[in-house]
Design a protein around this motif. Structure first.
Motif, PDB file in Angstrom:
ATOM      1  N   TYR A  36     -16.162  21.474 -12.863  1.00 16.04           N
ATOM      2  CA  TYR A  36     -17.269  21.402 -11.913  1.00 16.04           C
ATOM      3  C   TYR A  36     -18.540  21.763 -12.660  1.00 16.04           C
ATOM      4  O   TYR A  36     -18.627  22.839 -13.256  1.00 16.04           O
ATOM      5  CB  TYR A  36     -17.049  22.375 -10.749  1.00 16.04           C
ATOM      6  CG  TYR A  36     -15.727  22.138 -10.065  1.00 16.04           C
ATOM      7  CD1 TYR A  36     -15.517  21.005  -9.288  1.00 16.04           C
ATOM      8  CD2 TYR A  36     -14.672  23.028 -10.226  1.00 16.04           C
ATOM      9  CE1 TYR A  36     -14.299  20.767  -8.680  1.00 16.04           C
ATOM     10  CE2 TYR A  36     -13.451  22.799  -9.627  1.00 16.04           C
ATOM     11  CZ  TYR A  36     -13.266  21.668  -8.853  1.00 16.04           C
ATOM     12  OH  TYR A  36     -12.049  21.430  -8.270  1.00 16.04           O
ATOM     13  N   ARG A  51     -26.976  20.203  -7.924  1.00 18.77           N
ATOM     14  CA  ARG A  51     -25.788  20.274  -7.085  1.00 18.77           C
ATOM     15  C   ARG A  51     -24.549  20.182  -7.968  1.00 18.77           C
ATOM     16  O   ARG A  51     -24.580  19.599  -9.045  1.00 18.77           O
ATOM     17  CB  ARG A  51     -25.767  19.186  -5.998  1.00 18.77           C
ATOM     18  CG  ARG A  51     -25.385  17.813  -6.413  1.00 18.77           C
ATOM     19  CD  ARG A  51     -26.424  17.097  -7.187  1.00 18.77           C
ATOM     20  NE  ARG A  51     -27.602  16.724  -6.384  1.00 18.77           N
ATOM     21  CZ  ARG A  51     -28.749  16.364  -6.884  1.00 18.77           C
ATOM     22  NH1 ARG A  51     -28.916  16.329  -8.217  1.00 18.77           N
ATOM     23  NH2 ARG A  51     -29.763  16.038  -6.141  1.00 18.77           N
ATOM     24  N   MET A  52     -23.455  20.822  -7.455  1.00 15.63           N
ATOM     25  CA  MET A  52     -22.188  20.761  -8.176  1.00 15.63           C
ATOM     26  C   MET A  52     -21.578  19.376  -8.016  1.00 15.63           C
ATOM     27  O   MET A  52     -21.653  18.790  -6.929  1.00 15.63           O
ATOM     28  CB  MET A  52     -21.175  21.778  -7.605  1.00 15.63           C
ATOM     29  CG  MET A  52     -21.616  23.215  -7.577  1.00 15.63           C
ATOM     30  SD  MET A  52     -22.003  23.865  -9.183  1.00 15.63           S
ATOM     31  CE  MET A  52     -20.440  23.710 -10.039  1.00 15.63           C
ATOM     32  N   VAL A  53     -20.955  18.896  -9.068  1.00 17.51           N
ATOM     33  CA  VAL A  53     -20.174  17.663  -8.993  1.00 17.51           C
ATOM     34  C   VAL A  53     -18.906  17.833  -9.829  1.00 17.51           C
ATOM     35  O   VAL A  53     -18.844  18.682 -10.715  1.00 17.51           O
ATOM     36  CB  VAL A  53     -20.961  16.418  -9.493  1.00 17.51           C
ATOM     37  CG1 VAL A  53     -22.014  15.972  -8.503  1.00 17.51           C
ATOM     38  CG2 VAL A  53     -21.549  16.649 -10.864  1.00 17.51           C
ATOM     39  N   THR A  69     -20.205   9.718  -6.403  1.00 18.66           N
ATOM     40  CA  THR A  69     -21.011  10.240  -5.299  1.00 18.66           C
ATOM     41  C   THR A  69     -21.162   9.202  -4.200  1.00 18.66           C
ATOM     42  O   THR A  69     -20.727   8.055  -4.325  1.00 18.66           O
ATOM     43  CB  THR A  69     -22.382  10.744  -5.793  1.00 18.66           C
ATOM     44  OG1 THR A  69     -22.955  11.562  -4.771  1.00 18.66           O
ATOM     45  CG2 THR A  69     -23.321   9.598  -6.136  1.00 18.66           C
ATOM     46  N   LYS A  75     -29.305  12.392  -3.632  1.00 15.81           N
ATOM     47  CA  LYS A  75     -29.276  12.316  -5.108  1.00 15.81           C
ATOM     48  C   LYS A  75     -29.281  10.869  -5.587  1.00 15.81           C
ATOM     49  O   LYS A  75     -29.859  10.552  -6.609  1.00 15.81           O
ATOM     50  CB  LYS A  75     -28.100  13.118  -5.677  1.00 15.81           C
ATOM     51  CG  LYS A  75     -26.758  12.438  -5.598  1.00 15.81           C
ATOM     52  CD  LYS A  75     -25.665  13.234  -6.240  1.00 15.81           C
ATOM     53  CE  LYS A  75     -25.094  14.320  -5.367  1.00 15.81           C
ATOM     54  NZ  LYS A  75     -24.716  13.916  -3.992  1.00 15.81           N
TER      55      LYS A  75
HETATM   56  C1  LIG Z   1     -17.146  22.386  -6.366  1.00 17.55           C
HETATM   57  C2  LIG Z   1     -17.940  21.252  -5.753  1.00 17.55           C
HETATM   58  C3  LIG Z   1     -17.745  19.978  -6.221  1.00 17.55           C
HETATM   59  C4  LIG Z   1     -18.483  18.922  -5.697  1.00 17.55           C
HETATM   60  N1  LIG Z   1     -18.297  17.666  -6.201  1.00 17.55           N
HETATM   61  C5  LIG Z   1     -19.080  16.653  -5.769  1.00 17.55           C
HETATM   62  C6  LIG Z   1     -18.980  15.358  -6.378  1.00 17.55           C
HETATM   63  O1  LIG Z   1     -18.169  15.106  -7.278  1.00 17.55           O
HETATM   64  N2  LIG Z   1     -19.830  14.388  -5.943  1.00 17.55           N
HETATM   65  C7  LIG Z   1     -20.747  14.622  -4.951  1.00 17.55           C
HETATM   66  O2  LIG Z   1     -21.487  13.697  -4.603  1.00 17.55           O
HETATM   67  N3  LIG Z   1     -20.862  15.836  -4.358  1.00 17.55           N
HETATM   68  C8  LIG Z   1     -20.066  16.857  -4.754  1.00 17.55           C
HETATM   69  N4  LIG Z   1     -20.182  18.099  -4.184  1.00 17.55           N
HETATM   70  C9  LIG Z   1     -21.181  18.299  -3.132  1.00 17.55           C
HETATM   71  C10 LIG Z   1     -22.570  18.411  -3.807  1.00 17.55           C
HETATM   72  O3  LIG Z   1     -22.662  19.640  -4.502  1.00 17.55           O
HETATM   73  C11 LIG Z   1     -23.734  18.293  -2.813  1.00 17.55           C
HETATM   74  O4  LIG Z   1     -23.684  19.326  -1.876  1.00 17.55           O
HETATM   75  C12 LIG Z   1     -23.741  16.954  -2.086  1.00 17.55           C
HETATM   76  O5  LIG Z   1     -23.315  15.899  -2.939  1.00 17.55           O
HETATM   77  C13 LIG Z   1     -25.139  16.620  -1.571  1.00 17.55           C
HETATM   78  O6  LIG Z   1     -26.045  16.565  -2.653  1.00 17.55           O
HETATM   79  P1  LIG Z   1     -27.507  15.892  -2.559  1.00 17.55           P
HETATM   80  O7  LIG Z   1     -28.040  16.291  -1.201  1.00 17.55           O
HETATM   81  O8  LIG Z   1     -28.268  16.470  -3.685  1.00 17.55           O
HETATM   82  O9  LIG Z   1     -27.322  14.411  -2.668  1.00 17.55           O
HETATM   83  C14 LIG Z   1     -19.428  19.165  -4.671  1.00 17.55           C
HETATM   84  C15 LIG Z   1     -19.606  20.470  -4.203  1.00 17.55           C
HETATM   85  C16 LIG Z   1     -18.873  21.484  -4.726  1.00 17.55           C
HETATM   86  C17 LIG Z   1     -19.079  22.882  -4.200  1.00 17.55           C
END
Ligand SMILES: Cc1cc2nc3c(=O)[nH]c(=O)nc-3n(C[C@H](O)[C@H](O)[C@H](O)COP(=O)(O)O)c2cc1C
Length: 202
Positions: A36, A51-53, A69, A75
């Protein structure tokens, strides 16, 4: 911090190789500290966003990382307008921080790369793309509703699924140690070849 965690190659080429091994491992292992990572972009008001991905893919030869995503997310819009990103990760076991800079390519639904990645996704991951647009207000009553059916997922989710291909041009490598932290900078050319590397003061 154990002494073992401070064991790292002292040669810059070996550090580069070991860093990319860590990233390739993280793309297939949920236990990896770099599984992550923080994906950081700049929004339309020039404000930093993070943000985490999940790291979904890594390839050392091309210096590419892959993320998934929702194409309805803020994003996706930010990255469409400004593809410059920083990815930041920290592994508590090795005490390593990676700060990677480069640009992303966006591959939306219908593209060959997104289709191929969608086919490889497990059902539970596909489900995350079948709800309402990320960031939109949600009624409290809807929070405990049952998860969408697999059919709904198949029909709706793929249309919102997007793949981000991140081409890394710079790695700022930092190892936190009890004494004498270490830091090195690596730059890559457009083919992914190592263009330059040097030690930095931490
Ligand atoms: C551990 C973790 C992993 C995540 N992985 C993803 C991911 O792979 N892709 C994604 O779009 N959002 C992921 N999220 C959610 C994003 O962190 C974020 O909250 C969401 O994508 C909205 O982001 P934005 O408003 O900047 O587009 C993850 C969150 C957490 C806590």
């Amino acid at each position: 911090m154990s002494k073992a965690s401070e064991t790292a190659p002292s040669n810059l080429a070996d550090i580069d190789s070991s860093a990319w091994s860590e990233l390739e491992t993280a793309a297939v292992s949920q236990q990896s500290g770099f599984r992550y990572v923080n994906l950081c972009s700049v929004d339309a008001e020039a404000k930093p966003q993070a943000r985490m991905v999940v790291l979904r893919g890594a390839d050392r030869s091309s210096r590419v990382l892959e993320f998934h995503t929702d194409t309805r997310s803020p994003k996706w819009l930010e990255l469409s307008a400004n593809p410059h990103v920083t990815v930041l990760g920290f592994c508590a076991q090795t005490r390593l921080q990676f700060r990677l800079q480069g640009m992303v390519e966006l591959h939306g639904s219908g593209s060959d790369l997104a289709k191929a990645a969608w086919v490889r996704l497990p059902t539970w991951s596909r489900m995350t793309y079948s709800g309402g647009p990320p960031g939109d207000e949600r009624a409290f009553e809807a929070i405990n509703e049952s998860v969408p059916s697999r059919l709904a997922d198949e029909a709706e989710g793929e249309a919102h699924f997007g793949l981000l291909i991140f081409r890394v041009r710079m790695l700022d490598w930092f190892q936190l140690r009890r004494q004498d932290n270490r830091r090195a900078l690596f730059t890559y050319d457009e083919t992914g070849a190592l263009a330059a590397c040097r030690w930095l003061n931490p």
